[in-house]
Write a protein that holds these residues in place. Structure first.
Motif, mmCIF file in Angstrom:
data_model
loop_
_atom_site.group_PDB
_atom_site.id
_atom_site.type_symbol
_atom_site.label_atom_id
_atom_site.label_comp_id
_atom_site.label_asym_id
_atom_site.label_seq_id
_atom_site.Cartn_x
_atom_site.Cartn_y
_atom_site.Cartn_z
ATOM 1 N N LEU A 83 -0.027 5.771 7.316
ATOM 2 C CA LEU A 83 -1.302 5.104 7.561
ATOM 3 C C LEU A 83 -2.289 5.573 6.500
ATOM 4 O O LEU A 83 -2.394 6.769 6.227
ATOM 5 C CB LEU A 83 -1.833 5.441 8.961
ATOM 6 C CG LEU A 83 -3.203 4.844 9.337
ATOM 7 C CD1 LEU A 83 -3.126 3.323 9.381
ATOM 8 C CD2 LEU A 83 -3.682 5.395 10.676
ATOM 9 N N PHE A 85 -6.315 5.312 5.262
ATOM 10 C CA PHE A 85 -7.682 4.960 5.658
ATOM 11 C C PHE A 85 -8.617 5.308 4.513
ATOM 12 O O PHE A 85 -8.563 6.409 3.951
ATOM 13 C CB PHE A 85 -8.092 5.726 6.919
ATOM 14 C CG PHE A 85 -9.547 5.552 7.286
ATOM 15 C CD1 PHE A 85 -9.972 4.457 8.010
ATOM 16 C CD2 PHE A 85 -10.490 6.491 6.877
ATOM 17 C CE1 PHE A 85 -11.309 4.292 8.333
ATOM 18 C CE2 PHE A 85 -11.827 6.336 7.198
ATOM 19 C CZ PHE A 85 -12.237 5.236 7.929
ATOM 20 N N ASN A 173 -10.273 11.519 13.919
ATOM 21 C CA ASN A 173 -10.001 10.263 13.223
ATOM 22 C C ASN A 173 -11.310 9.678 12.695
ATOM 23 O O ASN A 173 -12.224 9.387 13.478
ATOM 24 C CB ASN A 173 -9.326 9.273 14.165
ATOM 25 C CG ASN A 173 -8.731 8.091 13.418
ATOM 26 O OD1 ASN A 173 -9.125 7.772 12.304
ATOM 27 N ND2 ASN A 173 -7.764 7.437 14.044
ATOM 28 N N ALA A 175 -11.924 6.775 11.502
ATOM 29 C CA ALA A 175 -12.046 5.322 11.647
ATOM 30 C C ALA A 175 -13.117 4.976 12.678
ATOM 31 O O ALA A 175 -13.181 5.570 13.755
ATOM 32 C CB ALA A 175 -10.705 4.720 12.062
ATOM 33 N N GLU A 183 -15.357 0.435 5.548
ATOM 34 C CA GLU A 183 -14.074 1.113 5.687
ATOM 35 C C GLU A 183 -12.954 0.093 5.636
ATOM 36 O O GLU A 183 -13.165 -1.099 5.898
ATOM 37 C CB GLU A 183 -14.005 1.911 6.991
ATOM 38 C CG GLU A 183 -14.078 1.052 8.248
ATOM 39 C CD GLU A 183 -14.028 1.882 9.522
ATOM 40 O OE1 GLU A 183 -13.141 1.605 10.366
ATOM 41 O OE2 GLU A 183 -14.858 2.804 9.673
ATOM 42 N N SER A 185 -8.367 -0.002 6.113
ATOM 43 C CA SER A 185 -7.158 0.750 6.441
ATOM 44 C C SER A 185 -5.949 -0.157 6.289
ATOM 45 O O SER A 185 -6.062 -1.385 6.295
ATOM 46 C CB SER A 185 -7.222 1.315 7.874
ATOM 47 O OG SER A 185 -7.360 0.257 8.814
ATOM 48 N N VAL A 190 -3.248 1.244 0.221
ATOM 49 C CA VAL A 190 -4.463 0.448 0.360
ATOM 50 C C VAL A 190 -5.142 0.398 -0.996
ATOM 51 O O VAL A 190 -5.294 1.416 -1.670
ATOM 52 C CB VAL A 190 -5.422 1.047 1.416
ATOM 53 C CG1 VAL A 190 -6.798 0.416 1.300
ATOM 54 C CG2 VAL A 190 -4.873 0.834 2.803
ATOM 55 N N SER A 206 -5.477 9.851 6.680
ATOM 56 C CA SER A 206 -4.433 9.119 7.396
ATOM 57 C C SER A 206 -4.955 8.806 8.795
ATOM 58 O O SER A 206 -5.450 7.726 9.055
ATOM 59 C CB SER A 206 -3.138 9.930 7.448
ATOM 60 O OG SER A 206 -2.177 9.277 8.245
ATOM 61 N N ASP A 207 -4.847 9.769 9.695
ATOM 62 C CA ASP A 207 -5.428 9.629 11.031
ATOM 63 C C ASP A 207 -6.296 10.821 11.383
ATOM 64 O O ASP A 207 -6.690 10.985 12.529
ATOM 65 C CB ASP A 207 -4.339 9.439 12.089
ATOM 66 C CG ASP A 207 -3.264 10.525 12.023
ATOM 67 O OD1 ASP A 207 -3.532 11.604 11.438
ATOM 68 O OD2 ASP A 207 -2.152 10.304 12.531
#
Length: 665
Positions: A83, A85, A173, A175, A183, A185, A190, A206-207
């Motif tokens: 992941l 972000f 996180n 996010a 932002e 993700s 990305v 990531s997270d």
């Protein structure tokens, strides 16, 4: 004389051919150089830098120095984790959100022209230079991986993998944070193109628990315009046309110079004419020359449009326009991990402290995005009567009002809902001016209209963000008074200072306004503060003041002659918020609780009316000899003038709602 004329005509034609050859040669050189500038001599159209992170830190901060290494928009690519972000915001906000967590920074070294990665663990302790600390550490310290509780003898390998899997911490996180200007993700990789102003940093994660992406690449567009390619191609084309015109002119002049003349030879027998075979060869040769002339004539028709189309781009021509000056606001930020302290020649005690640069707490696009989230949360919570969901975006008096309203509407579905949060674009955004993170958090005033109907009052919301990892929450939600005379305030790009509750530069201290107005509601003109408040057109005094209380007494006597009612006001626990206006006054909030206590006066009992909001909120449906009471919460915003002003304090907006009901204790 005729011999001289013939020689002169031939010389003129030859000169035209010479100039035509020179024009063709110059055209070939110019066109060749013009094409070369767009081919073999063309510079790259972009520059790329990349960096690899070798430590398992959960966050990566791309510093402003890296983003501004080259002018133009930055295309950033992050990859290396399941992941990915990306978010960007003010450098101070990014660092404040990370807090004490470990992170890596990516900066730019102007001497080497490369990106430089630094781990936050390489910072020295107080009194040590960062470089010394780095020398003592053989390798960057990675963030220790969270350890899972060992499972008792897992049955198979799958259970072992599940037992050792990292548990993601939702609080870590990034996010969805309100701090980010934007932002994005995605999975594995990305890529985004941004054009950030000064002192903006990018957060990559990531997270928040697992390691951040390990590879970061930055590219910038380069100005590879060739301003002389267009003039060279166009000039070459013009010279080509000139040469072609000279060739045509030379042929025409040559044909004219070979026209009929008076025979100057000896008299006698005329020369015989050409033989048929020679005549045929002459005619055939003429046709070949005509064909060649047509092909030569077609050449400029084909070449000139090609040159015109290839040179029509703005990159082919010089530009005399000045680049627009940037209007991005300057911001300040605490030092990142890769920034070393700057030595000064002057002692610390003699150095003048640098003035803090104040910036608005949020930008307009940022606040519009936040308000969309607040409106969506409010709509969902109001529809589902979910106080827990409302707590995500509401706090203080605004949350208490919604909790009570949900409890009432659970039993009385037809009861009116709380003050709505319009999903429209705000008509006014007044952020607090901040420098870093004040202990009181950050405050923003937002005014929005639900509809274009002028009879519907706009909604005024005071929002606060108390911690970098908290989102903005509505503290006060109220409707503006009809024809409210709101004073002029600073634009959102500047913001307003947050005034201390004890500030004495106003006609009344902000923290005393609520108590003074509560006394005016109870005592009316007999209050010692009555002269300081504008009572004319104050609808709230008519509803909850002396006049409104008398109406309530009369209604109670009509329905319960053996009961008495008493009113009392107290200041609630809502915070006092004061934002400065342009005339040195302030917009001040207050939270007032008005209690209505009904008691029997004949030794009997009394209770809430059946189906009344008080009964639904309290759950008390019986009768009591001690009586029952209701508490009305009033959220208010005042305009408080500056000291020396002849204006009075006036109510700009309010909301009232039943927040408590019970048997008299």
């Amino acid at each position: 004389m005729s011999l001289f004329n013939a020689a002169s005509g031939g010389t003129g034609g030859n000169v035209r051919f010479v100039f035509a050859i020179l024009a063709f040669a110059a055209a070939a050189v110019m066109i060749g150089f013009g094409i070369a500038q767009r081919t073999v001599f063309l510079e790259p159209d972009r520059v790329a830098l990349s960096s690899s992170i070798e430590t398992d830190v959960p966050f990566i901060v791309v510093e402003p120095s890296a983003l501004e290494a080259y002018p133009g928009k930055q295309t950033l690519t992050a990859s290396g984790s399941e992941l990915v972000f990306l978010a960007y915001g003010r450098t101070s906000d990014v660092v404040a959100w990370i807090g004490d967590d470990e992170y890596a920074t990516i900066g730019y070294d102007a001497e080497t022209g490369e990106l430089v990665t630094t781990d936050s663990s390489e910072l020295g302790t107080e009194g040590e230079e960062p470089g010394d600390a780095a020398e003592e550490t053989s390798s960057p310290t990675a963030r220790p991986a969270p350890t899972a509780t060992p499972a008792p003898e897992p049955a198979d390998e799958a259970d072992t993998d599940a037992a050792t899997e990292l548990e993601v911490d939702p609080a870590a996180n990034p996010a969805g944070s309100d701090l980010w200007l934007d932002e994005i993700s995605g999975e594995r990789s990305v890529t985004t193109t941004i054009d950030v102003p000064e002192d903006i940093a990018v957060l990559i994660a990531s997270d928040g628990t697992n390691p951040a992406p390990s590879t970061v690449a930055l590219t910038w567009p380069l100005d590879n315009a060739t301003p002389w390619a267009g003039p060279l191609l166009a000039g070459g084309g013009v010279l080509f046309l000139v040469g072609f015109a000279l060739v045509i002119s030379g042929f025409v002049h040559h044909r004219r110079s070979r026209g009929p003349r008076r025979n100057q030879g000896p008299r006698g027998k005329l020369p015989s004419g050409p033989k048929p075979q020679a005549l045929r060869r002459s005619q055939m040769g003429g046709r070949r020359s005509i064909g060649r002339a047509k092909r030569v004539a077609l050449l400029p028709v084909l070449v000139i449009p090609v040159l015109a189309f290839t040179a029509c781009s703005s990159d082919y021509w010089p530009s005399f326009e000045q680049p627009p000056a940037t209007t991005a606001p300057a911001t300040t930020a605490p030092p990142l991990a890769s920034e070393e302290p700057v030595a000064t020649d002057e002692p610390d005690d003699e150095a003048e402290p640098e003035a803090e640069v104040l910036v608005p707490a949020v930008t307009v696009p940022q606040m519009e995005r936040i308000m969309k989230s607040v409106a969506a949360t409010a709509a969902d919570a109001d529809a589902a009567l979910d106080a827990g969901a409302a707590a995500d975006r509401f706090t203080g008096p605004a949350l208490e009002a919604r909790k009570a309203n949900y409890a009432i509407r659970t039993s009385l579905p037809d009861q009116a809902g709380p003050v709505p949060v319009p999903a429209t674009t705000p008509t006014l955004i007044l952020p607090q001016q901040v420098a870093g993170w004040p202990t009181t958090g950050r405050t923003v005033l937002v005014v929005a209209k639900a509809t274009d109907d002028d009879t519907v009052a706009p909604t005024a919301l005071f929002l606060q963000q108390m911690d970098p990892r908290d989102n903005y929450k509505v503290v006060y939600a109220m409707a503006l008074a009809p024809d409210a005379d709101v004073p002029e305030v600073a634009p959102a790009s500047i913001g307003a200072p947050l005034i201390s509750p004890e500030f004495k530069g106003l006609v009344m201290q902000p923290d005393q306004v609520g108590a003074a107005y509560a006394d005016v509601l109870i005592n009316g003109e007999k209050s010692e503060y009555a002269s300081m408040f504008q009572s004319e057109d104050d609808l709230l005094q008519q509803q909850l003041g002396v006049a409104g209380q008398q109406v309530t007494r009369d209604e109670l006597k009509a329905t319960s002659p053996t009961a008495d009612i008493a009113f009392s006001n107290t200041v609630g626990e809502g915070p006092t918020i004061a934002l400065a206006t342009n005339d040195s006054g302030a917009l001040v909030t207050a939270d007032i609780l008005q209690t209505e206590k009904v008691t029997p006066n004949d030794g009997g009992t009394i209770g809430f009316q059946e189906g009344a909001p008080g009964a639904a909120l309290s759950g008390f449906t019986g009768k009591s000899a001690k009586g029952v009471q209701r508490v009305i919460g009033v959220q208010l915003v005042f305009y408080v003038p500056a000291v020396g002003s002849e204006e009075k304090i006036r109510v700009l907006g309010w909301s009232e709602s039943l927040v408590g009901a019970s048997e008299v204790p």
